[in-house]
Write an enzyme that holds these catalytic residues in place. Structure first.
Site, mmCIF file in Angstrom:
data_model
loop_
_atom_site.group_PDB
_atom_site.id
_atom_site.type_symbol
_atom_site.label_atom_id
_atom_site.label_comp_id
_atom_site.label_asym_id
_atom_site.label_seq_id
_atom_site.Cartn_x
_atom_site.Cartn_y
_atom_site.Cartn_z
ATOM 1 N N ASN A 172 -10.274 -14.207 10.054
ATOM 2 C CA ASN A 172 -10.681 -14.299 8.613
ATOM 3 C C ASN A 172 -10.197 -15.682 7.907
ATOM 4 O OD1 ASN A 172 -7.652 -14.354 7.681
ATOM 5 N ND2 ASN A 172 -7.493 -12.443 8.707
ATOM 6 N N ILE A 212 1.757 -3.868 10.692
ATOM 7 C CA ILE A 212 3.252 -4.317 10.732
ATOM 8 C C ILE A 212 3.943 -3.977 9.682
ATOM 9 C CG2 ILE A 212 4.529 -6.423 11.326
ATOM 10 C CD1 ILE A 212 1.754 -7.661 12.550
ATOM 11 N N LYS A 252 -1.318 0.872 -2.669
ATOM 12 C CA LYS A 252 -0.910 0.055 -1.326
ATOM 13 C C LYS A 252 0.739 0.127 -1.216
ATOM 14 C CE LYS A 252 -3.488 -2.666 0.384
ATOM 15 N NZ LYS A 252 -4.520 -3.898 0.206
HETATM 16 O O1 C5P Z 1 -3.898 -2.926 3.994
HETATM 17 P P1 C5P Z 1 -3.856 -4.394 3.670
HETATM 18 O O2 C5P Z 1 -4.136 -5.133 4.914
HETATM 19 O O3 C5P Z 1 -4.583 -4.790 2.331
HETATM 20 O O4 C5P Z 1 -2.307 -4.754 3.439
HETATM 21 C C1 C5P Z 1 -1.780 -6.131 3.093
HETATM 22 C C2 C5P Z 1 -0.381 -6.423 3.455
HETATM 23 O O5 C5P Z 1 -0.132 -5.469 4.679
HETATM 24 C C3 C5P Z 1 -0.127 -7.557 3.532
HETATM 25 O O6 C5P Z 1 1.269 -7.855 3.108
HETATM 26 C C4 C5P Z 1 -0.241 -7.894 5.110
HETATM 27 O O7 C5P Z 1 0.548 -8.865 5.522
HETATM 28 C C5 C5P Z 1 0.284 -6.648 5.816
HETATM 29 N N1 C5P Z 1 -0.646 -6.209 7.115
HETATM 30 C C6 C5P Z 1 0.489 -6.055 7.942
HETATM 31 N N2 C5P Z 1 -0.352 -5.603 9.193
HETATM 32 C C7 C5P Z 1 -1.508 -5.023 9.224
HETATM 33 C C8 C5P Z 1 -2.431 -5.350 7.973
HETATM 34 C C9 C5P Z 1 -1.680 -5.754 7.030
HETATM 35 O O8 C5P Z 1 1.499 -6.336 8.075
HETATM 36 N N3 C5P Z 1 -2.107 -4.628 10.246
#
Ligand code: C5P
Length: 411
Positions: free
Chosen positions: A219, A316, A346
């Protein structure tokens, strides 16, 4: 005799590791009292002396007062077996050299490491504070003034000197501050560092999910926001580990960086370190999906259509937030629409303490120097405004420190 009471700022010293450096000067006798006062304030103290300092006060005095062995030589196999000099430099949350002689300041300004104390100062990332003490003519000398300015420009804190009667019989600027004034000044340094001594784990950048040995899905994240947050946390006194996806950015000074590529590697690196961290800030743009079966060899272009099966990556942030005795968690929400609603949802869904929301798309957010952030907690909302990412990161760190204080987990 009345024992002087500690200044209110001394509270910030509680539990801190203070390395007191002593250089050659008659004011060294006052440092015995300084060590006592620092311990009264709850600090753990270790003392390192220069050879010249030993001519004024015995290391035994400081050993008795600090409750720890006193170091004065760099090459000392016995002492190194206990706590090596690099370990000692890392141990320190702050170094206070009192008295700091003109010669010692000159050596520091020149970056020399020709004895134990100067080596410790060079090998440490902790705040360095100097309490100059010397004859007034030596202090006024352009060489000393020049060194003092160079050190101050590098972020070294100069406490004093004060003016008054000097041991040499003269009167003027060059007296070391009194021990209580030094305790106060050091307390202020810690109090201004709102995350002093805290362990902070940060993820940053994009992840790359391999399709084959040469291609990947990724990305537009540049990693700038996460790197700015790491820098701001470090500047606030935290010990920072930055788990970074691929970016072209240099690691911020004083920050330990662990480089990863994929979401699974990021997940592993985070869980290797999460047990020792108190604050987890997830700024990484982690790929939500990865190819289910990455090809072992480069995919050839035979077929007209090609489908790639994707499977979910671990979340994560949500996993860290779900840990029973987990750290304080901060997530980011990059949204193209309905920022507040999505951000609040969220925060709840992932069970995190704070969510920093920013609008992306239409040229906003990713791969830019500036950004706009609104932070949502369970009850609080803070609009951090629009600013460059480093300034926003500083504001975010302030809000995190506020939230921790409110929770009653302040240091
Ligand atoms: O669900 P979304 O991707 O929009 O959430 C964003 C937040 O979750 C950010 O803080 C991102 O670093 C964390 N995140 C994560 N692991 C993932 C997806 C998002 O830690 N697989």
């Amino acid at each position: 005799m009345n024992t002087p009471t500690l200044p209110p700022t001394a509270a910030a010293l509680s539990g801190r590791h203070v390395l007191v450096g002593i250089t050659g000067g008659i004011a060294a006798y006052k440092s015995a009292d300084l060590v006592r006062r620092l311990r009264e304030a709850g600090a753990q103290v270790r003392v390192a002396m220069t050879e010249a300092a030993i001519a004024f006060v015995s290391p035994l005095t400081f050993q008795a007062l600090s409750g720890a062995p006193v170091r004065h030589t760099l090459i000392d196999a016995d002492a190194e077996a206990g706590m090596g000099h690099i370990e000692l430099a890392r141990w320190a949350d702050a170094i206070l050299v009192a008295p700091a002689s003109a010669d010692f300041m000159a050596r520091l300004a020149g970056g020399l490491a020709d004895d134990l104390l100067s080596t410790l100062c060079l090998a440490s990332e902790a705040p360095l504070c100097l309490a100059p003490a010397m004859n007034r003519v030596m202090w006024k000398h352009p060489a000393t003034q020049d060194n003092a300015q160079r050190l101050a420009a590098r972020g070294v804190h100069l406490f004093g000197p004060a003016s008054g009667a000097q041991a040499c019989g003269e009167t003027g600027a060059g007296r070391m501050l009194e021990p209580m004034q030094l305790v106060d000044a050091l307390g202020q340094v810690f109090a201004s560092e709102r995350l002093a001594g805290r362990q902070v784990l940060i993820t940053a950048g994009p992840t790359r999910e391999a399709l084959d040995p040469v291609r990947y899905i990724s990305n537009r994240s540049s990693g700038r926001m996460g790197y700015a947050v790491a820098e701001a946390a470090r500047a606030a006194g935290a010990r920072v580990v930055l788990v970074s996806g691929p970016t072209a950015l240099p690691a911020p000074a004083g920050v330990e960086r662990i480089r990863v590529e994929s979401a699974q590697q990021m997940h592993r690196a985070v869980f290797d370190r999460v047990a020792s961290c108190e604050i987890f800030i997830a700024t990484a743009a982690v790929a939500d999906y990865r190819p289910a079966h990455p090809a072992e060899q480069k995919i050839k272009k035979h077929a007209d259509r090609l489908s790639i099966e994707l499977i979910r990556n671990p979340d994560i942030l949500a996993e860290v937030a779900a840990l029973p005795k987990g750290p304080f968690t901060v997530g980011f929400a990059a949204e193209t629409e309905e920022l507040e609603r999505h951000a609040r949802e969220k925060r709840k869904r992932k069970g995190v303490d704070l969510i920093a929301a920013n609008q992306v798309g239409n040229g906003l957010g990713f791969d830019r120097e500036d950004n706009a952030l609104v932070v949502y907690g369970e009850h609080d909302v803070w609009d951090l405004g629009t600013a460059d990412k480093r300034e926003l990161a500083r504001r975010l760190i302030e809000r995190i420190a506020d939230a921790l204080e409110k929770r009653g987990t302040a240091p």
